[in-house]
Every structure is written in C-alpha cells, then in structure tokens.
Design a protein around this motif. Sequence first.
Motif, PDB file in Angstrom:
ATOM      1  N   THR A 217       0.826  -1.203   0.000  1.00 20.18           N
ATOM      2  CA  THR A 217       0.000   0.000   0.000  1.00 20.18           C
ATOM      3  C   THR A 217       0.857   1.248   0.000  1.00 20.18           C
ATOM      4  O   THR A 217       1.978   1.240   0.527  1.00 20.18           O
ATOM      5  CB  THR A 217      -0.937   0.042   1.223  1.00 20.18           C
ATOM      6  OG1 THR A 217      -1.734   1.230   1.172  1.00 20.18           O
ATOM      7  CG2 THR A 217      -0.135   0.038   2.534  1.00 20.18           C
TER       8      THR A 217
ATOM      9  N   ARG B  36      -0.552   3.907   1.400  1.00 20.31           N
ATOM     10  CA  ARG B  36      -1.097   4.626   2.553  1.00 20.31           C
ATOM     11  C   ARG B  36      -0.134   4.526   3.740  1.00 20.31           C
ATOM     12  O   ARG B  36       0.176   3.434   4.203  1.00 20.31           O
ATOM     13  CB  ARG B  36      -2.459   4.061   2.943  1.00 20.31           C
ATOM     14  CG  ARG B  36      -3.561   4.271   1.920  1.00 20.31           C
ATOM     15  CD  ARG B  36      -4.893   3.849   2.491  1.00 20.31           C
ATOM     16  NE  ARG B  36      -5.917   3.699   1.478  1.00 20.31           N
ATOM     17  CZ  ARG B  36      -6.719   4.677   1.056  1.00 20.31           C
ATOM     18  NH1 ARG B  36      -6.583   5.899   1.573  1.00 20.31           N
ATOM     19  NH2 ARG B  36      -7.637   4.457   0.134  1.00 20.31           N
TER      20      ARG B  36
ATOM     21  N   HIS C 156      -3.946   9.182   3.455  1.00 22.37           N
ATOM     22  CA  HIS C 156      -2.989   8.343   4.174  1.00 22.37           C
ATOM     23  C   HIS C 156      -3.534   7.762   5.474  1.00 22.37           C
ATOM     24  O   HIS C 156      -2.946   6.832   6.029  1.00 22.37           O
ATOM     25  CB  HIS C 156      -1.690   9.115   4.394  1.00 22.37           C
ATOM     26  CG  HIS C 156      -0.906   9.252   3.137  1.00 22.37           C
ATOM     27  ND1 HIS C 156      -0.191   8.204   2.595  1.00 22.37           N
ATOM     28  CD2 HIS C 156      -0.769  10.291   2.286  1.00 22.37           C
ATOM     29  CE1 HIS C 156       0.373   8.593   1.472  1.00 22.37           C
ATOM     30  NE2 HIS C 156       0.040   9.855   1.253  1.00 22.37           N
TER      31      HIS C 156
ATOM     32  N   GLY D 262      -6.605   6.525   5.407  1.00 20.63           N
ATOM     33  CA  GLY D 262      -7.570   5.548   4.929  1.00 20.63           C
ATOM     34  C   GLY D 262      -8.995   6.048   4.859  1.00 20.63           C
ATOM     35  O   GLY D 262      -9.929   5.237   4.768  1.00 20.63           O
TER      36      GLY D 262
ATOM     37  N   CYS E  98      -0.008  10.650  -2.868  1.00 14.59           N
ATOM     38  CA  CYS E  98       0.133   9.247  -2.479  1.00 14.59           C
ATOM     39  C   CYS E  98       1.603   8.875  -2.309  1.00 14.59           C
ATOM     40  O   CYS E  98       1.959   8.086  -1.429  1.00 14.59           O
ATOM     41  CB  CYS E  98      -0.517   8.336  -3.527  1.00 14.59           C
ATOM     42  SG  CYS E  98      -2.304   8.521  -3.680  1.00 14.59           S
TER      43      CYS E  98
END
Length: 521
Positions: A201, A203, A438, A440, A470
């Motif tokens: 991910t 994130r 970041h 979620g 991102c």
Amino acid sequence: MEEFLDWYLSENPIRAALLGADGYDRTLGDFSEAAYLARERAERDWLERLSAETPATPDDEIDRDLVVSHLRGALAEARWPEWRRDPAPYLGAIFGSMFTPFQQRLKPEAELVEAACARLGEVPGVLAACRKNLDPDLAAALLVRRGLDQARTARNFLTVTLPAEVADPGLRARLAEAAAPAADAFDELVGFLDGFEAHGTWRMGEELYSTLLREREMLGYGAAELHEKGLGAWDELDARMREVAARLGSGDWRAAMESLMDDHPPTPEAMREEYEAETKRARDFVAERGLVTFPEGEECLVQPSPEFQRPILAVASYLTPPPLTPSRTGVFFVPFTPAGFTEEQVRQRLRTNSRAQMPSISVHEAYPGHHWHLSWMAGNDRRARKIFRTPYFVEGWALYVEKLMQEQGYFDTPQTELAHLDCRIWRAARIVVDTALHCGDMSIEEAETFMTTKASLSPGTAAGEVSRYCAWPTQAPSYLTGGLEIERIRDDYDGDLRTFHDTIAGSGGLPLGLARKAVTG
C-alpha cells in the motif's frame, strides 16, 4: 555536530554534490540493502550522541535540534522503508545527479562531463539494487507505475537531451558513449517494472503520519487535528472567494475560476515567456516596497521543466542555488507536458496556468518566494542550516508571501485576487486530501473529485497531484500549515516587516518551532 555533518555528506554523495560540497560528484553512492541498514544503525547512534550534547550557544542549540528532528524523522520513516516500496529513491538520484550539474554549470564543461561519465558507469548497479530491493509485499502498484513512467523517459534523456547540453563535440560524443550502457540498464528496468506485481500500500497510516508531524516537523499535533485545520481553512476561504466572485458578477467562485482559466497562453513556450515577464514584475514590486533585502548576485531563470520530471509533476517547481557554493542563481521550472500528451491534455495544463493565476505562482516560486528565500538563506554561515530544511518552512514561506503580496496590493484586480485565493484554497484542499488519503478515509477517485470540485484543478492536473500526494505523504499540507504558522510568528514579532522577513528567512528552513526561537528567542 561537524563530525555528523561530514558523515551525512559522505553517506549521501548526490545530496552533497547538489548542495555544492566538493569531492562528491563522481559517485551515486551505495544503494544496497546492507548500506541502507547500516545507515539506519548509524542514525540511531548519531541521535543518541547529539541528544546527549549540551550546546554552547542558542544558535548551536537550534542547529542541534534541527539535526535531531531530521534524525527522528528518518528513523520513524525507516519503519516504512521507501527503498523497499518505491523506485523513486533510485530514479530520482540518477536523474537529479545527471541533470542539475549541467543546469547550474558551476564547473568547467570538461569536469562536468568527467563527473557525469563516472556516475553513468554506476547506473546499472543502482538499478540492479532497485530490482533487488523492491519487495512485492511492501511496494505499491501506484508507486511502481510512477517509477515506470519516469524510467521510460531515461533513454532519450541520457542519450539525446543530456549530450545536447555539451558544446564541445568530443566531450559530447564521450558523454553519449558513456550513456549507452546506462540507457540499456533503464530499458531492463522498464521491462522489470512493467511486469512487477506489487501487493503493498501507498497509505502511510495515521500513527506514522502523526509521528512525523510531531517528531520531524515539531508541530505539536497529529493527522486528525491537521485534517480539521484544513477543513476550517477551506470553509473560511470559500466564504471569501464567494465575496470576490460576486464582484465579478458570479454567484459561484468555481464558475468564475473556470471562466478565468479560459484566458491562458496559447502554447507552453508562450506560457514560459509570460511567466518570465511576471517574475520580473514581482521582483520590481518587492524592491519598490522594500519588503526584503536582495542577496548580491541573485538571479532567477525561468525555464521549461526537465523532461524526466514531466510525467510525475504537473505544477511549477523551483531548483535552488547550491547553498554550499557562492552561486545565487535559481531556476523557476514552468510545468511543460510530457511527450505524447494530446492537444486537449496540453490545453488543460495551460488552463491551470492561466493569466489570472500567473501572478500568484510567480510570487510563490520566485519573488519573494522560493528563489528569494533560498538565495538569501544560502548566506547563513551555519552549515547545518544549509544542509537541512523542512517543506513546512520552505513551502510555508512561499504561501506566506503570497498573502503578503495580496496585503501589499500586488493582486490588483478581482480576477488576480480570486486566483490568489484559489491558490490558497487549493492548499487547504491539499491538507484535507493528504491526511484523508494516508489515514484511509478517502479513495484516490474521491481525492481527485475533491481537488476538481473544492479547488479549480483540471481532471488531468488533479490526477497528477493526487498521485504525488500518495507518493509523498505529509508534504502537501506543508504549504498552508507553514504559512499560517509564519503569520503567527510575525504577529508576535516586535520590529519592522523587512527585518522580520530578512531574519526569519535568513535563519534557514527550520521546523516552525525552531523558526520562532530563531526570531523571537
């Protein structure tokens, strides 16, 4: 402190060379797993040693705290290692080390070519380390795609664009010959990344995000509070923009901005020429008002963005003078589009650089924004301040001076005033989107929609911006967050405006708590 700074430069030779330190321009450094882990262990040792020191003077204490904040941030990020997740550390190092020396031309051409050839010889090894270090379980598909798009520009950049920077035919041929194996290595990397299956991910997560705000940026609050600050700033700016739009005969500032964006330069080169003229106008205005002291010999060039930067950056940017040298020449890069963009994609890029927006962007990038600040800051004689700086000050300063110029009457029409506020509400939207992405709370699609409806970005520019958020967590909020903090420091400062600007900007690019200490004690 001096021992640490010497260690830092030796372990980061590309950064050292770009800062202007001598003796680091013939190597890219060690990108192996063992080297990354060894640097992390050394950073832990340096943090322990420096934290135990008792600085002799207030300036020494600021230097120590600046370095400690850097080390704390680096060790926090080591829990989520970029070098395992993203091709960017490898590609950025190569492109920057090849392009910047020829852009700055601080040495004779023969020496630049000799250094570039030495680095080109190391490119295959760096890209091999990239292939070996990327972890499919940690790497994110979005980050890999960004790297792939950038890697695809490498062959033309290394074999055509870079040699074209060399006037001497013999040296040009030598550089082109040295570039061929490096270009082959990039072709191999393109094939590797194109087939790479990434399951990780992009994130960052709220815990690490908040740790970086507190430990590295020294802000005293975390992601949730920052998100709320962004929402509050957006609401306030939205109300102000509706008032200005009403003076233009519109009840909707977005519709007013859409109309203003239709008035733009006809071509990218015309855009560059108009930015050059606006940059000169901004400098003249700042000089006439006596807002800052200009460093001797400073010059801001206005040039097209380099081709390797175009696939990953959709907005204007700035290349600073190397602060460890006497140079005070910087470059304002105008955001040209990548090769292969359609006519409509080029038009959309031009729309987000409309004539109403150009004054704010020129102020931000050049005078008294990045160029003035970083050329003035380079005169600080403290080496730690030249080496380490945070975007929360650097970008915060550039947004602070946008508002300063509005206060001084530079944006002298409703059109340019609305565009100035639009630039500011875009930064508020960045705070909201970056924290939500970041932590979620927002998808990429939702973030792109937010940036096109809550700011005036075209869909293409919004997509490029969100991709950047991102890939670079915590950076996007730095603009408005830092600008507001600098305003608060000014409110508490007892002195004239010019002295305040010279003092705080000359202190470096410090975390905001240290900047306050440098100005007010």
